[in-house]
Structures are given as structure tokens and as C-alpha cells.
Write a protein that holds these residues in place. Structure first.
Motif, PDB file in Angstrom:
ATOM      1  N   GLU A   1       0.834  -1.206   0.000  1.00 62.11           N
ATOM      2  CA  GLU A   1       0.000   0.000   0.000  1.00 62.11           C
ATOM      3  C   GLU A   1       0.867   1.254   0.000  1.00 62.11           C
ATOM      4  O   GLU A   1       0.557   2.245  -0.685  1.00 62.11           O
TER       5      GLU A   1
ATOM      6  N   PRO B   1      -4.273  -3.747  -2.882  1.00 56.90           N
ATOM      7  CA  PRO B   1      -4.189  -2.488  -3.629  1.00 56.90           C
ATOM      8  C   PRO B   1      -5.363  -2.327  -4.593  1.00 56.90           C
ATOM      9  O   PRO B   1      -6.035  -3.298  -4.950  1.00 56.90           O
TER      10      PRO B   1
ATOM     11  N   ARG C   1       3.593   5.803  -5.685  1.00 56.43           N
ATOM     12  CA  ARG C   1       3.576   5.850  -7.155  1.00 56.43           C
ATOM     13  C   ARG C   1       2.284   6.422  -7.703  1.00 56.43           C
ATOM     14  O   ARG C   1       2.166   6.654  -8.899  1.00 56.43           O
TER      15      ARG C   1
ATOM     16  N   ALA D   1      -1.870   5.560  -8.302  1.00 52.45           N
ATOM     17  CA  ALA D   1      -2.597   4.328  -8.600  1.00 52.45           C
ATOM     18  C   ALA D   1      -1.707   3.370  -9.384  1.00 52.45           C
ATOM     19  O   ALA D   1      -1.096   3.743 -10.369  1.00 52.45           O
ATOM     20  N   SER D   2      -1.635   2.119  -8.911  1.00 49.51           N
ATOM     21  CA  SER D   2      -0.790   1.113  -9.552  1.00 49.51           C
ATOM     22  C   SER D   2      -1.653   0.107 -10.293  1.00 49.51           C
ATOM     23  O   SER D   2      -2.742  -0.249  -9.849  1.00 49.51           O
ATOM     24  N   ASP D   3      -1.151  -0.363 -11.441  1.00 50.06           N
ATOM     25  CA  ASP D   3      -1.894  -1.347 -12.225  1.00 50.06           C
ATOM     26  C   ASP D   3      -1.278  -2.739 -12.100  1.00 50.06           C
ATOM     27  O   ASP D   3      -1.583  -3.639 -12.872  1.00 50.06           O
ATOM     28  N   VAL D   4      -0.398  -2.957 -11.110  1.00 54.89           N
ATOM     29  CA  VAL D   4       0.310  -4.224 -10.975  1.00 54.89           C
ATOM     30  C   VAL D   4      -0.597  -5.277 -10.335  1.00 54.89           C
ATOM     31  O   VAL D   4      -1.256  -5.020  -9.324  1.00 54.89           O
TER      32      VAL D   4
ATOM     33  N   ASN E   1      -0.557  -4.609 -15.342  1.00 55.60           N
ATOM     34  CA  ASN E   1       0.829  -5.066 -15.445  1.00 55.60           C
ATOM     35  C   ASN E   1       0.908  -6.351 -14.636  1.00 55.60           C
ATOM     36  O   ASN E   1       0.967  -6.313 -13.408  1.00 55.60           O
TER      37      ASN E   1
ATOM     38  N   GLN F   1       3.846   1.517  -1.298  1.00 58.80           N
ATOM     39  CA  GLN F   1       4.394   1.642  -2.644  1.00 58.80           C
ATOM     40  C   GLN F   1       3.358   2.202  -3.600  1.00 58.80           C
ATOM     41  O   GLN F   1       3.664   3.033  -4.464  1.00 58.80           O
ATOM     42  N   GLU F   2       2.108   1.730  -3.423  1.00 58.35           N
ATOM     43  CA  GLU F   2       1.032   2.214  -4.297  1.00 58.35           C
ATOM     44  C   GLU F   2       0.792   3.704  -4.085  1.00 58.35           C
ATOM     45  O   GLU F   2       0.631   4.464  -5.042  1.00 58.35           O
ATOM     46  N   ARG F   3       0.775   4.144  -2.818  1.00 53.60           N
ATOM     47  CA  ARG F   3       0.562   5.565  -2.526  1.00 53.60           C
ATOM     48  C   ARG F   3       1.705   6.417  -3.075  1.00 53.60           C
ATOM     49  O   ARG F   3       1.487   7.526  -3.564  1.00 53.60           O
TER      50      ARG F   3
ATOM     51  N   LYS G   1      -0.073  -9.206  -9.008  1.00 57.68           N
ATOM     52  CA  LYS G   1       0.941 -10.226  -8.731  1.00 57.68           C
ATOM     53  C   LYS G   1       0.266 -11.565  -8.473  1.00 57.68           C
ATOM     54  O   LYS G   1      -0.551 -11.685  -7.559  1.00 57.68           O
TER      55      LYS G   1
END
Length: 304
Positions: free
Chosen positions: A81, A289, A87, A89-92, A122, A83-85, A94
Motif C-alpha cells: 500500500e 491495492p 507511485r 494508482a498502480s496497475d500491478v 501489469n 508503494q502504491e501511494r 501479482k
């Protein structure tokens, strides 16, 4: 107390072996043992029973394992979370996937979902045996786990901390080469005899299909006379060994559909020997996320 001690403890609790856990943790067995002892001193309780040939958890260890896994999951979720904040909004997305499904089911399943999403994800995929995939999800290093599922098989992904959705179906088929091109009867045929057991190509215990077969065979009224001649956690390798005429193996239909259609592989027994299994996607109950939650919401709608 160090966070790595928790990872060490979970590795031993999962593998029930100091040597295998040390290999997984990329350290020496004496170093791992010292860190586990330090954790027990910190916890003020014995967590592992070392009096038997295998390593088992004490009652205190069983309770502490759940807490340790929850702590590690929350730390991993917090890291993702953050890392998402950072960057935006993240489209990763996993994924961890068992080896067989990463080759057969995953590509088409993902392609069908991607066309309906409001974003282009991603996707990051790690393929491993079931035990390895469980460790990845338990450690919070993946959002989702794609695997075969059967209620008779044990799993470390407890309903108290994980959710799952059924996204497909499969069958484990007892597979053999035919006697010849003209004679399509199986060369290795179930149930075999006590005096002439069937040569059996088996899944290792860390394999999800190995767990499923063990659970199903334990509860089944059917009894086969088998002699194990080869063992692996890789379904694809067992397919190759079956094709080489080395014995019979229960294999996922999704992996051998072409060989069954061509007659290169035939069923080693009637349908009473088939094992119906499901394909599930697991996720932690903790909030994921934004992109991962959107993906889950989409497949959840499709499951209704």
C-alpha cells in the motif's frame, strides 16, 4: 525480535524439516536453528517439538504460527500500500500459480478477463509447486494464488485469513500409454494385483495434486496395487514419463487433452478412478491495492 525470525519459523512450520527450511531460507541449518531458539527465548515458550523424527509444532507453536503469518501478511500489505501511494494508482497484479495451471489455464483465463477490465494490468506471475505458492501468498509477495482445489486436500490457506473463488474445473485422469497403436488398451491398468502392482509415477508431497491424490485415495473405497517408480512435483515431467512408457500417473486433463484426443495417452482405468477437481483463485482477506481489488471484484461478479 527480528522479522526474519518469523520467516524462519514459518519455513520450519511449513516444511516440518530444519534442513528443507534452511535450504528455502538460503542459510545453514545451524544458523537457522540458532535463530529459531532465539525466537523461542523471545516468545517465552517452546514452539517446536524436536523429540520425534519429524519436526512438529507444540500447542504454543500452533497458536504462534497463526499470529506470525498474520503479522507478516499485514507487513506485506502495508508495504504494497505504501508503494502504491508513493507511485499513485498502480496497475500491478501479482500472481502465484502452480506450474501446470501456469501453462494451461492461466493465459486464456487472464486474456478473457483483461478484455473486460477498465485498465490494462501489469501482470507479474511466479510459477511453483503448491507449497511454494502458499509460501509466496502467506508472505504477502503475491495478491492471488491460482491452483487446483479439492476439499480432501490440506492447505495452509485457512478460511479465517483467505478467501477463494472457483474459476474452473478439471479432472485427474489415470494416464498410461496404450499397448500399441492398434491396441488402445492401457499398458498399465488399474487396479493392478498384489502380485503384480502397477508401476506408478507419483507427485511429491509439496505438489497440490500430490496432496489431492493422497486425500482422495485415503478416503476412497477403491484400492489400487501400486509400486512407485518415480516421483516429481512437476506434472509436465510426469506427462513426459508416462509418454516414455515408464508407468501410469494421475494427470490433469487440461494438461493431456491433446494426447488423449490423439490416442498417444489413454486412461489407465474406468471413470471410477477419475478425480474431479476445481480451479480456485485465493486471496488474503486483508485489503489489496486498488487494481487487485478491482480485478477480484470482476472475477467475483463472474462467479455469481
Amino acid at each position: 525480535m527480528e522479522i526474519n525470525w518469523l520467516y524462519d519459523f514459518i519455513a520450519v512450520a511449513t516444511t516440518r524439516s530444519f534442513s528443507r527450511a534452511a535450504e528455502d531460507r538460503n542459510c545453514s541449518q545451524p544458523a537457522l536453528s540458532r535463530r529459531i531458539q532465539a525466537l523461542e527465548v523471545w516468545a517465552g515458550a517452546s514452539l517446536l517439538d524436536r523429540t520425534t523424527h519429524s519436526v512438529n509444532l507444540t500447542p504454543a507453536g500452533e497458536v504462534f504460527r497463526q499470529i506470525a503469518e498474520d503479522v507478516l501478511r499485514r507487513l506485506a500489505a502495508g508495504r504494497l500500500e505504501a508503494q502504491e501511494r508513493a507511485r499513485g494508482a498502480s496497475d500491478v497484479l501479482k500472481f502465484a500459480s502452480t506450474n501446470a495451471l501456469s501453462l494451461t489455464f492461466f493465459p486464456d483465463w487472464l486474456r478473457g478477463i483483461e478484455t473486460e477490465l477498465s485498465f490494462v494490468p501489469n501482470v507479474q506471475l511466479v510459477a511453483n509447486h503448491m507449497e511454494g505458492c502458499e509460501r509466496i501468498l502467506l508472505a504477502g509477495d503475491a495478491h492471488f494464488l491460482l491452483c487446483h482445489y479439492h476439499p480432501a486436500a490440506t492447505t495452509a490457506l485457512t478460511p479465517s485469513h483467505f478467501r477463494s473463488l472457483r474459476v474452473g474445473d478439471d479432472r485427474l485422469i489415470p494416464a498410461s500409454v496404450p499397448i500399441s497403436r492398434r491396441n488402445r488398451k492401457p499398458r498399465f491398468r488399474l487396479p493392478g494385483k498384489e502380485s503384480a502392482p502397477v508401476e506408478f509415477l507419483s507427485f511429491r508431497s509439496e505438489s497440490g495434486m500430490g496432496r489431492i491424490l493422497e486425500g482422495v485415495r485415503t478416503a476412497s473405497p477403491l484400492h489400487a496395487h501400486l509400486r512407485t517408480t518415480f516421483t516429481s512435483h512437476l506434472a509436465k515431467l510426469l506427462v513426459t514419463m508416462v509418454q516414455a512408457g515408464r508407468g501410469m500417473a494421475w494427470l490433469p486433463e487440461s494438461l493431456i487433452a491433446d494426447q488423449l484426443a490423439s490416442g498417444e495417452i489413454v486412461a489407465a482405468g474406468g471413470q471410477e478412478w477419475y478425480v474431479s477437481i476445481e480451479i480456485h483463485v485465493f486471496r488474503p482477506k486483508l485489503r489489496l491495492p486498488q487494481a487487485a481489488e478491482a480485478f477480484w471484484h470482476h472475477i467475483e461478479k463472474g462467479d455469481r
